[in-house]
Design a protein around this motif. Sequence first.
Motif: not given
Length: 125
Positions: A82-99
């Motif tokens: 959950q992402m709140n108060s988003l900023k332009p610098e949050d712009t990116a490709v978001y990846y999920c990773a597991a271990v």
Amino acid sequence: QVQLVESGGGLVQAGGSLRLSCAISGRTGSRYGTAWFRQAPGKERNFVAAITWTGYNTYYADSVKGRFTISRDNAKNTVYLQMNSLKPEDTAVYYCAAVETLSGSIYRPDDYPFWGRGTQLTVSS
């Protein structure tokens, strides 16, 4: 083997909110520690947040503390960001990773053997 599929990315205005989902499937998919990373164009892939498979422990990058919340629903084999108060610098490709065991080093991409393909988040100013 574990498969991860991200969803929920999109275009949002600065100050807005969005929730990303990571669907986990495969062998004992719900017993993996899971993290979110992000990668902006021309930059390294950086740690955002992580959660143990029990959900009891969470970890955040300083840049998102107080704005982002990682959670999971093991009955649905899904991890959320959950992402709140988003900023332009949050712009990116978001990846999920597991271990299999979230312990020791958890902040590097090399700490995670399983990855999704990513979902794009664009925050407009």
